[in-house]
Design a protein around this motif. Structure first.
Motif, mmCIF file in Angstrom:
data_model
loop_
_atom_site.group_PDB
_atom_site.id
_atom_site.type_symbol
_atom_site.label_atom_id
_atom_site.label_comp_id
_atom_site.label_asym_id
_atom_site.label_seq_id
_atom_site.Cartn_x
_atom_site.Cartn_y
_atom_site.Cartn_z
ATOM 1 N N LYS A 1 0.843 -1.208 0.000
ATOM 2 C CA LYS A 1 0.000 0.000 0.000
ATOM 3 C C LYS A 1 0.869 1.245 0.000
ATOM 4 N N HIS B 1 2.004 1.599 -3.497
ATOM 5 C CA HIS B 1 0.855 2.022 -4.319
ATOM 6 C C HIS B 1 0.643 3.535 -4.209
ATOM 7 N N ASP C 1 -1.571 -2.394 -6.022
ATOM 8 C CA ASP C 1 -2.848 -2.551 -5.308
ATOM 9 C C ASP C 1 -3.440 -3.944 -5.515
HETATM 10 FE FE LIG Z 1 -5.777 3.344 -4.043
#
Ligand SMILES: [Fe+2]
Length: 206
Positions: free
Chosen positions: A67, A70, A86
């Motif tokens: 994350k 991302h 993701d």
């Molecule tokens: Fe997102």
């Protein structure tokens, strides 16, 4: 006086919510409880839940690293990596849930909170700031490698102890997912031309 009675008498039903409650734990971390009819002895379940908690901490850390990547990715490959990171994050989320629930069904207690995960994981802590793409990819691959190494040992131990369910989970789900994600990341670190192919020696000599 009447008010005091209504609190103390458990038969009196009240719509008043009871806030800020605390009590002793119903099970300590590192123990196994209730013997479900699993045909797995307590020492086996103790060892497997301990090892699965290590795998859980590392998988939660890798999930969060995806994350972070991302959100913080930059550069010409932003869009594809933003989406790929993701996708891998969501697949790691599924693994986290499967590992945690396996620990619970074996009678153990799953790690859950970030502070406990941070204390337990073997994966190197990244900086808070943004890093360039090759570093992001390298960190993710290093984390995968740590997990894959641990899983191979755990799978063999689970098999030795007769815990076929744990063996199946860590091979079929955890190992296979990590192997595939390693492939997808690694191909981004191959240094090939994007627009113009390098001339072959035969063509340039002619
Ligand atoms: Fe997102």
């Amino acid at each position: 006086m009447a008010k005091r009675q209504s609190i103390e008498n458990p038969r009196n039903i009240s719509a008043q919510p009871r806030f800020h409650q605390r009590a002793r734990e119903i099970q300590s971390y590192g123990t196994v409880s209730h013997m479900l009819p699993l045909e797995l002895e307590e020492p086996v379940r103790l060892e497997m839940t301990e090892q699965l908690n290590q795998l859980l901490a590392d998988t939660m850390t890798l999930r969060d690293l995806y994350k972070k990547s991302h959100w913080q990715v930059a550069g010409p490959t932003f869009y594809q990596l933003h989406l790929l990171f993701d996708k891998h994050y969501n697949e790691q989320v599924e693994l986290v849930d499967s590992i945690a629930e396996r620990i619970q069904l074996l009678g153990g207690v799953s790690l859950a909170m970030a502070a406990d995960v941070a204390e337990t994981t073997q994966i190197e802590r990244p900086p808070r700031g943004r890093e360039e793409v090759p570093v992001q990819l390298s960190r993710l691959l290093d984390a995968h490698q740590t997990i894959v190494r641990y899983v191979r040992t755990l799978a063999r131990r689970a098999s030795e102890l007769g815990d076929d369910g744990t063996n199946d989970l860590v091979v079929s789900d955890v190992l296979r997912t990590n192997e595939l994600q390693i492939w997808f990341l690694s191909e981004h670190l191959v240094n090939v031309p994007l627009v113009e192919a390098k001339e072959s020696p035969a063509i340039s000599a002619a």
